[in-house]
Scaffold this motif. Sequence first.
Motif, PDB file in Angstrom:
ATOM      1  N   MET A 161       0.850  -1.174   0.000  1.00 56.37           N
ATOM      2  CA  MET A 161       0.000   0.000   0.000  1.00 56.37           C
ATOM      3  C   MET A 161       0.897   1.239   0.000  1.00 56.37           C
ATOM      4  O   MET A 161       1.903   1.289   0.683  1.00 56.37           O
ATOM      5  CB  MET A 161      -0.901  -0.017   1.238  1.00 56.37           C
ATOM      6  N   ALA A 162       0.502   2.229  -0.753  1.00 54.74           N
ATOM      7  CA  ALA A 162       1.262   3.477  -0.845  1.00 54.74           C
ATOM      8  C   ALA A 162       1.143   4.247   0.464  1.00 54.74           C
ATOM      9  O   ALA A 162       0.156   4.124   1.182  1.00 54.74           O
ATOM     10  CB  ALA A 162       0.731   4.322  -1.993  1.00 54.74           C
ATOM     11  N   PRO A 163       2.150   5.058   0.805  1.00 56.18           N
ATOM     12  CA  PRO A 163       2.064   5.840   2.036  1.00 56.18           C
ATOM     13  C   PRO A 163       0.943   6.874   1.954  1.00 56.18           C
ATOM     14  O   PRO A 163       0.629   7.382   0.877  1.00 56.18           O
ATOM     15  CB  PRO A 163       3.428   6.520   2.130  1.00 56.18           C
ATOM     16  N   LYS A 164       0.345   7.170   3.100  1.00 52.68           N
ATOM     17  CA  LYS A 164      -0.748   8.146   3.147  1.00 52.68           C
ATOM     18  C   LYS A 164      -0.181   9.540   2.903  1.00 52.68           C
ATOM     19  O   LYS A 164       0.788   9.942   3.516  1.00 52.68           O
ATOM     20  CB  LYS A 164      -1.420   8.098   4.513  1.00 52.68           C
ATOM     21  N   GLU A 165      -0.799  10.227   1.985  1.00 55.79           N
ATOM     22  CA  GLU A 165      -0.381  11.592   1.684  1.00 55.79           C
ATOM     23  C   GLU A 165      -1.299  12.555   2.419  1.00 55.79           C
ATOM     24  O   GLU A 165      -2.478  12.298   2.594  1.00 55.79           O
ATOM     25  CB  GLU A 165      -0.446  11.838   0.182  1.00 55.79           C
ATOM     26  N   ASN A 166      -0.748  13.661   2.836  1.00 59.76           N
ATOM     27  CA  ASN A 166      -1.537  14.655   3.555  1.00 59.76           C
ATOM     28  C   ASN A 166      -2.079  15.691   2.586  1.00 59.76           C
ATOM     29  O   ASN A 166      -1.321  16.380   1.916  1.00 59.76           O
ATOM     30  CB  ASN A 166      -0.689  15.337   4.630  1.00 59.76           C
ATOM     31  N   TYR A 167      -3.387  15.766   2.537  1.00 58.67           N
ATOM     32  CA  TYR A 167      -4.057  16.788   1.741  1.00 58.67           C
ATOM     33  C   TYR A 167      -5.407  17.037   2.393  1.00 58.67           C
ATOM     34  O   TYR A 167      -5.919  16.200   3.129  1.00 58.67           O
ATOM     35  CB  TYR A 167      -4.223  16.351   0.281  1.00 58.67           C
ATOM     36  N   THR A 168      -5.953  18.199   2.135  1.00 62.76           N
ATOM     37  CA  THR A 168      -7.236  18.556   2.739  1.00 62.76           C
ATOM     38  C   THR A 168      -8.375  18.206   1.788  1.00 62.76           C
ATOM     39  O   THR A 168      -8.169  18.104   0.574  1.00 62.76           O
ATOM     40  CB  THR A 168      -7.295  20.058   3.054  1.00 62.76           C
ATOM     41  N   PRO A 169      -9.592  18.043   2.327  1.00 67.80           N
ATOM     42  CA  PRO A 169     -10.743  17.824   1.454  1.00 67.80           C
ATOM     43  C   PRO A 169     -10.920  18.978   0.461  1.00 67.80           C
ATOM     44  O   PRO A 169     -11.349  18.764  -0.675  1.00 67.80           O
ATOM     45  CB  PRO A 169     -11.922  17.739   2.427  1.00 67.80           C
ATOM     46  N   HIS A 170     -10.545  20.187   0.883  1.00 71.38           N
ATOM     47  CA  HIS A 170     -10.659  21.354  -0.003  1.00 71.38           C
ATOM     48  C   HIS A 170      -9.739  21.193  -1.220  1.00 71.38           C
ATOM     49  O   HIS A 170     -10.145  21.493  -2.351  1.00 71.38           O
ATOM     50  CB  HIS A 170     -10.334  22.628   0.761  1.00 71.38           C
ATOM     51  N   GLN A 171      -8.514  20.710  -0.974  1.00 74.74           N
ATOM     52  CA  GLN A 171      -7.589  20.486  -2.087  1.00 74.74           C
ATOM     53  C   GLN A 171      -8.172  19.467  -3.063  1.00 74.74           C
ATOM     54  O   GLN A 171      -8.082  19.645  -4.281  1.00 74.74           O
ATOM     55  CB  GLN A 171      -6.237  19.964  -1.571  1.00 74.74           C
ATOM     56  N   MET A 172      -8.767  18.394  -2.526  1.00 74.55           N
ATOM     57  CA  MET A 172      -9.343  17.359  -3.392  1.00 74.55           C
ATOM     58  C   MET A 172     -10.509  17.942  -4.192  1.00 74.55           C
ATOM     59  O   MET A 172     -10.643  17.662  -5.389  1.00 74.55           O
ATOM     60  CB  MET A 172      -9.800  16.162  -2.559  1.00 74.55           C
ATOM     61  N   CYS A 173     -11.345  18.752  -3.569  1.00 75.92           N
ATOM     62  CA  CYS A 173     -12.472  19.369  -4.282  1.00 75.92           C
ATOM     63  C   CYS A 173     -11.984  20.267  -5.412  1.00 75.92           C
ATOM     64  O   CYS A 173     -12.544  20.250  -6.514  1.00 75.92           O
ATOM     65  CB  CYS A 173     -13.353  20.151  -3.324  1.00 75.92           C
ATOM     66  N   LEU A 174     -10.931  21.041  -5.145  1.00 75.90           N
ATOM     67  CA  LEU A 174     -10.373  21.905  -6.188  1.00 75.90           C
ATOM     68  C   LEU A 174      -9.813  21.074  -7.344  1.00 75.90           C
ATOM     69  O   LEU A 174     -10.008  21.418  -8.519  1.00 75.90           O
ATOM     70  CB  LEU A 174      -9.282  22.805  -5.605  1.00 75.90           C
ATOM     71  N   ALA A 175      -9.137  19.990  -7.019  1.00 77.51           N
ATOM     72  CA  ALA A 175      -8.577  19.120  -8.059  1.00 77.51           C
ATOM     73  C   ALA A 175      -9.692  18.474  -8.876  1.00 77.51           C
ATOM     74  O   ALA A 175      -9.605  18.388 -10.108  1.00 77.51           O
ATOM     75  CB  ALA A 175      -7.686  18.057  -7.427  1.00 77.51           C
ATOM     76  N   MET A 176     -10.757  18.027  -8.206  1.00 72.69           N
ATOM     77  CA  MET A 176     -11.888  17.425  -8.915  1.00 72.69           C
ATOM     78  C   MET A 176     -12.529  18.431  -9.861  1.00 72.69           C
ATOM     79  O   MET A 176     -12.869  18.099 -10.998  1.00 72.69           O
ATOM     80  CB  MET A 176     -12.917  16.894  -7.908  1.00 72.69           C
ATOM     81  N   GLU A 177     -12.681  19.653  -9.401  1.00 71.62           N
ATOM     82  CA  GLU A 177     -13.260  20.704 -10.241  1.00 71.62           C
ATOM     83  C   GLU A 177     -12.374  20.987 -11.447  1.00 71.62           C
ATOM     84  O   GLU A 177     -12.861  21.185 -12.561  1.00 71.62           O
ATOM     85  CB  GLU A 177     -13.478  21.969  -9.415  1.00 71.62           C
ATOM     86  N   ALA A 178     -11.063  20.978 -11.234  1.00 71.94           N
ATOM     87  CA  ALA A 178     -10.130  21.215 -12.338  1.00 71.94           C
ATOM     88  C   ALA A 178     -10.248  20.129 -13.399  1.00 71.94           C
ATOM     89  O   ALA A 178     -10.241  20.413 -14.605  1.00 71.94           O
ATOM     90  CB  ALA A 178      -8.698  21.285 -11.802  1.00 71.94           C
ATOM     91  N   VAL A 179     -10.390  18.878 -12.971  1.00 72.98           N
ATOM     92  CA  VAL A 179     -10.551  17.769 -13.924  1.00 72.98           C
ATOM     93  C   VAL A 179     -11.854  17.932 -14.691  1.00 72.98           C
ATOM     94  O   VAL A 179     -11.902  17.758 -15.910  1.00 72.98           O
ATOM     95  CB  VAL A 179     -10.500  16.408 -13.200  1.00 72.98           C
ATOM     96  N   ARG A 180     -12.902  18.301 -13.997  1.00 69.08           N
ATOM     97  CA  ARG A 180     -14.208  18.486 -14.657  1.00 69.08           C
ATOM     98  C   ARG A 180     -14.175  19.630 -15.667  1.00 69.08           C
ATOM     99  O   ARG A 180     -14.937  19.641 -16.624  1.00 69.08           O
ATOM    100  CB  ARG A 180     -15.288  18.724 -13.610  1.00 69.08           C
ATOM    101  N   LYS A 181     -13.258  20.591 -15.449  1.00 63.95           N
ATOM    102  CA  LYS A 181     -13.134  21.711 -16.383  1.00 63.95           C
ATOM    103  C   LYS A 181     -12.159  21.416 -17.517  1.00 63.95           C
ATOM    104  O   LYS A 181     -11.942  22.267 -18.366  1.00 63.95           O
ATOM    105  CB  LYS A 181     -12.689  22.978 -15.639  1.00 63.95           C
ATOM    106  N   GLY A 182     -11.546  20.214 -17.502  1.00 61.60           N
ATOM    107  CA  GLY A 182     -10.707  19.843 -18.629  1.00 61.60           C
ATOM    108  C   GLY A 182      -9.252  19.539 -18.338  1.00 61.60           C
ATOM    109  O   GLY A 182      -8.535  19.077 -19.216  1.00 61.60           O
ATOM    110  N   ASP A 183      -8.786  19.786 -17.122  1.00 59.93           N
ATOM    111  CA  ASP A 183      -7.399  19.447 -16.794  1.00 59.93           C
ATOM    112  C   ASP A 183      -7.233  17.933 -16.761  1.00 59.93           C
ATOM    113  O   ASP A 183      -8.182  17.192 -16.496  1.00 59.93           O
ATOM    114  CB  ASP A 183      -7.010  20.001 -15.417  1.00 59.93           C
ATOM    115  N   SER A 184      -6.032  17.471 -17.009  1.00 60.53           N
ATOM    116  CA  SER A 184      -5.760  16.041 -16.894  1.00 60.53           C
ATOM    117  C   SER A 184      -5.674  15.676 -15.414  1.00 60.53           C
ATOM    118  O   SER A 184      -5.437  16.527 -14.558  1.00 60.53           O
ATOM    119  CB  SER A 184      -4.448  15.680 -17.590  1.00 60.53           C
ATOM    120  N   TYR A 185      -5.848  14.373 -15.136  1.00 58.49           N
ATOM    121  CA  TYR A 185      -5.745  13.919 -13.752  1.00 58.49           C
ATOM    122  C   TYR A 185      -4.359  14.218 -13.189  1.00 58.49           C
ATOM    123  O   TYR A 185      -4.222  14.671 -12.058  1.00 58.49           O
ATOM    124  CB  TYR A 185      -6.026  12.408 -13.654  1.00 58.49           C
TER     125      TYR A 185
END
Length: 105
Positions: free
Chosen positions: A1-25
């Motif tokens: 299993m990969a090590p747990k990375e520290n990120y906030t739910p807000h960061q994940m929401c921003l990344a999800m929105e960026a993907v939905r707007k056309g950015d690559s994963y």
Amino acid sequence: MAPKENYTPHQMCLAMEAVRKGDSYSAAAEKYGVPRMTLRNKVMGKSPAICHMGPPTILSMNEEAILKEWLFAMAERHCPIGKEQLLDSVQLIIKSANRKNPGRQ
């Protein structure tokens, strides 16, 4: 299993929105500091967009804030609060709100 990375739910929401707007994963994951595969799974609906680890909390955020203010006020008055007194105070909050305490049956 990969090590747990520290990120906030807000960061994940921003990344999800960026993907939905056309950015690559990959680009969105790197930009917002989130794991690429976790981002992909959340966008594709394979895992919940927001998930909380552990059991649900007993106290509301407001109740926790009031308790925190009380603890700091007591510390400023040089009256430290011990673990038992803190637990008793939490129990009083729960009883006054007529909620069940899953820790004490």
